[in-house]
Design a protein around this motif. Structure first.
Motif, PDB file in Angstrom:
ATOM      1  N   ASN A 237      -5.857   0.129  -2.672  1.00 44.52           N
ATOM      2  CA  ASN A 237      -6.113   1.005  -3.762  1.00 44.52           C
ATOM      3  C   ASN A 237      -6.245   2.424  -3.275  1.00 44.52           C
ATOM      4  OD1 ASN A 237      -8.279  -1.436  -4.357  1.00 44.52           O
ATOM      5  ND2 ASN A 237      -7.264  -0.833  -6.129  1.00 44.52           N
ATOM      6  N   ALA A 259     -13.323  -0.769  -3.698  1.00 41.80           N
ATOM      7  CA  ALA A 259     -11.895  -0.656  -3.780  1.00 41.80           C
ATOM      8  C   ALA A 259     -11.338  -0.896  -2.449  1.00 41.80           C
ATOM      9  CB  ALA A 259     -11.518   0.759  -4.124  1.00 41.80           C
ATOM     10  N   THR A 368      -0.263   2.043  -1.384  1.00 42.66           N
ATOM     11  CA  THR A 368      -1.288   2.201  -1.658  1.00 42.66           C
ATOM     12  C   THR A 368      -1.281   3.021  -3.129  1.00 42.66           C
ATOM     13  OG1 THR A 368      -3.428   3.581  -1.475  1.00 42.66           O
ATOM     14  CG2 THR A 368      -1.255   4.457  -0.531  1.00 42.66           C
ATOM     15  N   ARG A 369      -2.048   2.729  -3.830  1.00 38.20           N
ATOM     16  CA  ARG A 369      -1.833   3.420  -5.256  1.00 38.20           C
ATOM     17  C   ARG A 369      -2.289   5.025  -5.369  1.00 38.20           C
ATOM     18  NH1 ARG A 369      -1.310   0.812  -9.950  1.00 38.20           N
ATOM     19  NH2 ARG A 369      -1.731   2.518 -10.866  1.00 38.20           N
ATOM     20  N   LEU A 568      -9.374   7.088  -7.973  1.00 39.27           N
ATOM     21  CA  LEU A 568      -9.490   5.622  -8.238  1.00 39.27           C
ATOM     22  C   LEU A 568      -9.491   5.090  -9.675  1.00 39.27           C
ATOM     23  CD1 LEU A 568     -12.151   4.859  -5.443  1.00 39.27           C
ATOM     24  CD2 LEU A 568      -9.631   4.147  -5.477  1.00 39.27           C
TER      25      LEU A 568
END
Length: 716
Positions: A237, A259, A368-369, A568
């Motif tokens: 994340n 996360a 990764t986001r 996030l």
């Protein structure tokens, strides 16, 4: 006098409007009665009637008088849709701009004086999005246009921008009402035009700029990510690069909310603060302060003595302190918290991919986001000729280099008059070195008020530091085996011999080697971010020294919350980083702590203020501890107890400041501090007494005279 005259003329115009009942002429019934006469006059002298009508409309709008709506209908009835719309569009925009300029000329200075800090924040928002918000308001006739004119005049929006946006924004509403005026015979009430349905349509129209802004943002986002392939699934994340204060807090928050987060650090966990900055410097300062207290023991009725010590032991104590704190920031602790800690060098390959060259020799790639860059800063080393030849240490490297020495360098130069330079200069001087502190500006701690700088210089000199302000370092050289720094002052050069040169002229962000250049992420002195701490890529954020604008550990931690939460949960809710109440402390003796504005900044920003000062030599606890140097200085708006800023100089100033930080954060004034019980005798009482000084200066003298008469009457 000019402003007063304009206000008088304006008041007379408004009074005349109501006294002569001119409003009765600007009614729907009167307009319908006079339409035939208007038509006849217009046919006889069209240009004259247009000029008169134009002038009346401008005056009505400029003076914020009622009747603009009726005049707009009249334009349609008299001139038709095309001509009427042109006349009203320009007349209304010109009149609105005159009202705007009048408001600015008459009231902005007064508002700025009274609400300078708030107005400055509004001006920053207007500078960025002012035209956008003005267009929204102009598209919705529900908002009184005369009020928009007057309020916008108090902001810093440019007059040209105001006029152009007003002309565009009011055009559609003008067209609707002018067109309605062409059907005047069918209108019995103004509400027939301004029906709820029409007003609702205008309100919907007002959303158009917001939709447009969203569309533009989407287009920009697609453009930014063009050429990159977004993964269908992600390994993480969040990936955080750098394990200083910002990186540690960011990864801690991510793990807390469950996360999947990876924290990458090539060097020591804890970053600069633990290993090279805050922690070792404060350990050094404590040892130096004890040495100074031994020399000054007679001030406490004790036998003074010249301290005997091992410099190697002092440096070892510093490393022991680092080792004692290190477990708080260790790999093991963060792994236990749920953070995947990887030791190695990270590089951003694309907006969703980070490559890590691990210290164990392996290479790892993670998708990764979101990414947070928290790579910190490093000491800035000026390009002085001959610097490499003489050798030097920085505020980062001195801890390892000096730990190798058996004795403290006899002659030291500290280059820099900021907080780091002042702290190191005083500490090493107290430990027995002959320290010369060189600063190119005309005083130490240039961001502080002049009286604070003067007190800081006195403290430095009292500790044995030779302070040379107004001296510019020119070059370094070695003559007959002796190292020298050549400085220039008043056009003359002079040489200062040294055994150790410490560079402490500031810090610069670590920007290279992380893939920022390859991605085209904009950088200057720091990474350029928006209010959310996002870079030009909305999923890549920056926090800490690498993001600025402050280079403090506590600010890095503060920014980490915003960066991690926005990274996030930004799809649902975003938060703008808040820098309104930022404290800091310079840990010389006496300490210098500040939050908010000081006098220097208030004057530069033209913010009206009062200054209340309480001297430490009046405080019982300070007297008992022979720590009477310093003061508490509080800035407030004239006549109000709201705190604009505080500077404290004295023992434990950093701790004393916390009460004011809390007060400013939650908008508590000096009256609240005055009404709070403080333990006697403590240094914290200085805060209460400073509030008491403000209260005494604002005592209601008139009321007190009546109270005095009452007591006199009661005595008979």
């Amino acid at each position: 006098m000019k402003k007063i005259l304009i206000l008088i003329l304006f008041a007379m115009a408004v009074a005349s409007f109501f006294y002569f009942d001119l409003g009765s002429q600007l009614t729907l019934a009167n307009l319908k009665e006079q339409q035939a006469a208007f038509d006849e006059q217009y046919r006889a002298a069209p240009f004259l009637i247009i000029a008169i009508f134009f002038l009346v409309y401008v005056v009505t709008t400029a003076a914020s008088l009622p009747g603009a709506l009726i005049l707009t209908l009249a334009a349609g009835a008299l001139f038709g849709v095309v001509v009427g719309t042109i006349i009203v569009s320009f007349a209304s925009s010109i009149g609105a701009t005159i009202a705007f300029l009048s408001s600015r000329y008459l009231f902005r200075d007064a508002v700025k004086t009274r609400f300078g800090d708030r107005l400055k924040a509004i001006d920053r928002g207007v500078e960025k999005d002012g035209p956008f918000y003005l267009l929204t308001l102009r598209l919705v006739p529900v908002f009184p246009f005369f009020l928009i004119n007057l309020l916008m005049g108090l902001t810093a929006i440019k007059a040209r921008t105001f006029y152009i946006v007003s002309q565009i924004g009011m055009l559609l509403g003008t067209l609707v009402y002018v067109n309605a005026g062409t059907q005047l015979a069918n209108i019995d009430e103004v509400s027939d035009i301004g029906s709820p349905g029409l007003l609702l349509s205008f309100a919907a129209l007002g959303v158009t700029p917001w939709i447009g802004k969203w569309i533009v943002a989407r287009i920009k986002r697609r453009k930014v990510y063009a050429g990159y392939s977004k993964p269908k699934k992600y390994d993480r994340n969040l990936v955080v690069i750098g394990a200083g204060a910002a990186g540690l807090v960011s990864s801690y928050i991510a793990a807390t909310v469950k996360a999947k987060v990876t924290l990458v650090e090539a060097g020591e966990m804890g970053g600069d603060c633990l290993n090279y900055g805050c922690v070792p410097s404060k350990a050094l300062i404590k040892s130096a302060k004890v040495a100074q207290q031994m020399r000054q023991a007679d001030a406490y009725g004790l036998q003074k003595t010249d301290p005997q010590y091992s410099f190697k032991a002092v440096m070892q104590r510093i490393h022991n302190v680092i080792a004692d704190i290190a477990p708080h920031d260790s790999v093991e602790r963060y792994t236990d918290l749920g953070v995947d800690v990887v030791k190695g060098y990270a590089k951003i390959i694309d907006p969703w991919t980070v490559e890590i060259k691990r210290n164990d020799g392996e290479t790892q790639r993670l998708t990764t986001r979101s990414i947070i860059v928290a790579t910190g800063g490093a000491p800035f080393v000026p390009p002085l000729p001959g610097l490499d030849a003489v050798g030097y240490v920085t505020s980062d490297t001195l801890w390892e280099e000096f730990a190798k020495l058996d004795d403290i360098p006899k002659r030291m130069i500290i280059l820099g008059g900021g907080p780091i330079g002042c702290e190191l200069s005083q500490a090493f001087a107290r430990l027995g070195a002959e320290v010369t502190q060189v600063e190119r500006e005309d005083r130490l701690l240039g961001r502080e008020d002049e009286d604070v700088s003067a007190l800081a210089q006195a403290a430095q000199e009292g500790s044995g530091v030779i302070v040379r302000t107004g001296h510019d370092a020119v070059r370094c050289e070695v003559v007959d085996g002796e190292k020298r720094l050549i400085v220039s002052a008043d056009g003359k050069e002079q040489a200062i011999a040294f055994d150790a040169l410490v560079i402490a002229v500031g810090r610069s962000a670590r920007l290279s080697g992380f893939g920022l250049e390859e991605l085209g992420i904009e950088t200057g002195r720091t990474i350029v971010t928006d209010d959310l701490l996002a870079t030009s890529y909305p999923n890549i954020f920056a926090a800490g020294d690498v993001a600025g604008p402050y280079q403090f550990t506590h600010v890095a931690s503060h920014q980490a919350w915003y960066a991690s939460v926005n990274a996030l949960f930004g799809k649902f809710k975003t938060f703008k980083a808040d820098y309104r109440v930022i404290p800091w402390t310079t840990f010389i003796d006496p300490e210098i702590a500040r939050v908010g504005l000081n006098e220097q900044e208030a004057k530069e920003q033209d913010i009206a203020h009062e200054v209340t000062t309480y001297q430490m030599h009046e405080l019982d606890r300070a007297i008992a501890e022979s720590a009477t140097q310093g003061f508490v200085k509080v800035l407030t708006p004239p006549g109000k107890d709201r705190i604009l800023g505080v500077t404290i100089v004295g023992d434990h100033a950093g701790e004393l400041l916390a009460e004011y930080v809390l007060a400013m954060k939650y908008k508590l004034g000096l009256n609240k501090i005055l009404g709070t019980i403080h333990t006697y005798p403590t240094m914290a009482e200085a805060n209460k007494y400073a509030a008491g000084e403000w209260k005494r200066a604002h005592a209601p003298e008139g009321l007190l005279r009546w109270v005095e008469r009452y007591h006199s009457w009661m005595r008979g």
